[in-house]
Design an enzyme around this catalytic site. Structure first.
Site, mmCIF file in Angstrom:
data_model
loop_
_atom_site.group_PDB
_atom_site.id
_atom_site.type_symbol
_atom_site.label_atom_id
_atom_site.label_comp_id
_atom_site.label_asym_id
_atom_site.label_seq_id
_atom_site.Cartn_x
_atom_site.Cartn_y
_atom_site.Cartn_z
ATOM 1 N N GLU A 1 9.562 20.380 -2.887
ATOM 2 C CA GLU A 1 10.194 21.592 -2.370
ATOM 3 C C GLU A 1 9.510 22.111 -1.102
ATOM 4 O OE1 GLU A 1 10.246 22.290 -6.906
ATOM 5 O OE2 GLU A 1 9.423 20.811 -5.516
ATOM 6 N N LYS B 1 4.809 4.199 5.883
ATOM 7 C CA LYS B 1 5.644 5.371 6.179
ATOM 8 C C LYS B 1 4.951 6.679 5.818
ATOM 9 C CE LYS B 1 9.550 3.973 4.166
ATOM 10 N NZ LYS B 1 10.988 3.914 3.839
ATOM 11 N N THR C 1 -2.580 9.238 -7.203
ATOM 12 C CA THR C 1 -2.944 9.654 -8.556
ATOM 13 C C THR C 1 -1.763 9.607 -9.514
ATOM 14 O OG1 THR C 1 -2.531 11.971 -7.966
ATOM 15 C CG2 THR C 1 -4.798 11.147 -7.716
#
Length: 445
Positions: free
Chosen positions: A138, A207, A194
């Site tokens: 978000e 990328k 992780t």
């Protein structure tokens, strides 16, 4: 034709030679035997109307991907020096000056491992700064990149010898990678994934990116890290949903190019999921590779096989785009309801029905794939993945892939081909109908 309107053109190829710090261009016939020869070339074209120069300058990136254990153990210096392969250079850098490191860490990861990270760098005598950030889909934006750049600038690093370290999931790795690619035009950085998804996917390629104007990864660059360090022990603190999410990218590689990996996931997937891909007690400490280790290794190897020859995506025919035709639109539309791997799996699930409709897969193969997905506790259908969204995604794919669909489709278990022509509307509609009829009861709402 009037002869005055005709012109002759002359093309000359020049090599570039450096002698005593100065580069000069020389033709092959006149080339000095002494000096440093560049891989770059300059082509000069002369005509009556103009002179032009074409520069061909190969860019080579070298980066390391290291699977290791106990990365945060102070006795393990991989996190600090694993990006350097040359032992003499490593020794000289250790002794030359105080070592500094800037670490960007996902806030949730910091809550879990922040004290261990601090203890690690304290034990190594490193001058360091840890920047915890809420790196979620978000807020994956340029604002986050700017925050990192401001903090890096204030801390001060040597852009050639002090890589920025990114510790977190895929969003963290993407954002830090973009920040590093911008700071002083390219500062080295290290990726420490992780999550399982970032372990297999985001960490081993080139990328970087952030979301922009409602589009996923619309801003970004192709700049690989100097190194990626893979330690699966981080998975122990992940919720099962995040493990399942990562299995989607592993399954993608299995379906595209590795039948053996598919069978590993088909037979042992649920067991590996609930064990969070930790080594089994039987194989722990032995040289024998268990299913979890084998599946992660194969996923990394197959991903690198596809990415390494095409880091800048100059070739748009990419098997790794499987699952990424519909999923970007779906993921952004329902954010944050679906994780990235979940959206990818819904995409793959539908495309399996397209492959079935085109006669590329048998019903048995389709059934085995869907059952494998369900065994990995991945969603296979979603109410917001409408026919209109599917058709829009296919049109967008056509528009942004040089007028060709370039769609990877499975042609068996562990085999695939790339199809260039637009899929016929009746095939899409019939596949969508069968997909919905058979799988909507498994849908996410």
């Amino acid at each position: 034709m009037n002869s005055s309107n005709t012109s002759c053109s002359c093309r000359t190829e020049f090599n570039l030679i450096q002698v005593n710090g100065t580069w000069t261009r020389q033709t092959g016939q006149c080339q000095d035997k002494e000096g440093k020869l560049s891989d770059a070339k300059i082509y000069e074209n002369k005509s009556d109307q103009e002179v032009s120069w074409t520069v061909v300058s190969p860019i080579v990136f070298t980066y390391r991907v290291i699977q290791c254990k106990d990365l945060l153990d102070p006795r393990n210096n991989t996190l600090l020096w694993g990006h350097i392969e040359d032992e003499e250079l490593k020794a000289s850098m250790r002794n030359s000056k105080p070592v500094k490191r800037f670490i960007v860490i996902d806030k949730t990861v910091h809550d879990l491992y922040g004290s261990k990270v601090s203890q690690y760098f304290d034990a190594q005598g490193v001058i360091y700064k840890i920047l915890p950030l809420p790196t979620t889909e978000e807020n994956k934006s340029m604002a986050l990149v700017t925050k990192i750049l401001e903090e890096v600038h204030q801390f001060g690093i040597d852009r050639r010898s002090e890589p920025i370290i990114a510790l977190g999931g895929g969003v963290c790795l993407d954002v830090v990678g973009l920040a590093a690619s911008l700071y002083r035009r390219r500062t080295p950085y290290v990726r420490v994934p992780t999550t399982l998804l970032s372990y297999i996917d985001a960490s081993v390629g080139a990328k970087t990116g952030v979301n922009f104007v409602g589009g996923k990864n619309k801003l970004g660059s192709y700049v690989p890290p100097v190194a990626t360090f893979l330690d699966s022990s981080f998975f122990q603190t992940l919720p099962l949903r995040q493990i399942s999410n990562g299995f989607a990218e592993m399954l993608k590689m299995a379906l595209m190019k590795h039948h053996g990996l598919f069978e590993l996931l088909e037979v042992n997937g649920r067991k590996m999921l609930h064990a969070k891909l930790q080594p089994s007690e039987i194989c722990s400490g032995s040289k024998q590779e268990d299913s979890a280790e084998a599946s992660m290794r194969i996923a990394i190897e197959t991903m690198l096989e596809e990415l390494a020859p095409n880091l800048w995506e100059d070739d748009l025919d990419r098997l790794v785009d499987f699952g990424h035709i519909i999923s970007p639109e779906l993921e952004m539309r329902v954010l944050p309801a679906l994780l990235h791997g979940e959206a990818v799996n819904i995409d793959m699930s539908f495309v399996v029905y397209v492959a079935l409709q085109k006669g590329l897969l048998t019903k048995n193969e389709k059934g085995r794939i869907i059952q494998c997905m369900l065994g990995l506790e991945l969603p296979v259908w979603h109410q917001d993945c409408s026919l209109a969204l599917v058709q829009k995604s296919f049109r967008e794919r056509l528009k942004h892939s040089a007028g060709s669909l370039r769609m990877p489709l499975p042609t068996g278990l562990g085999r695939a081909e790339i199809f260039h022509d637009m899929i016929e509307d009746d095939v899409i509609c019939q596949a969508f109908q069968k997909w919905t009829e058979e799988l909507s009861t498994f849908g996410s709402n």
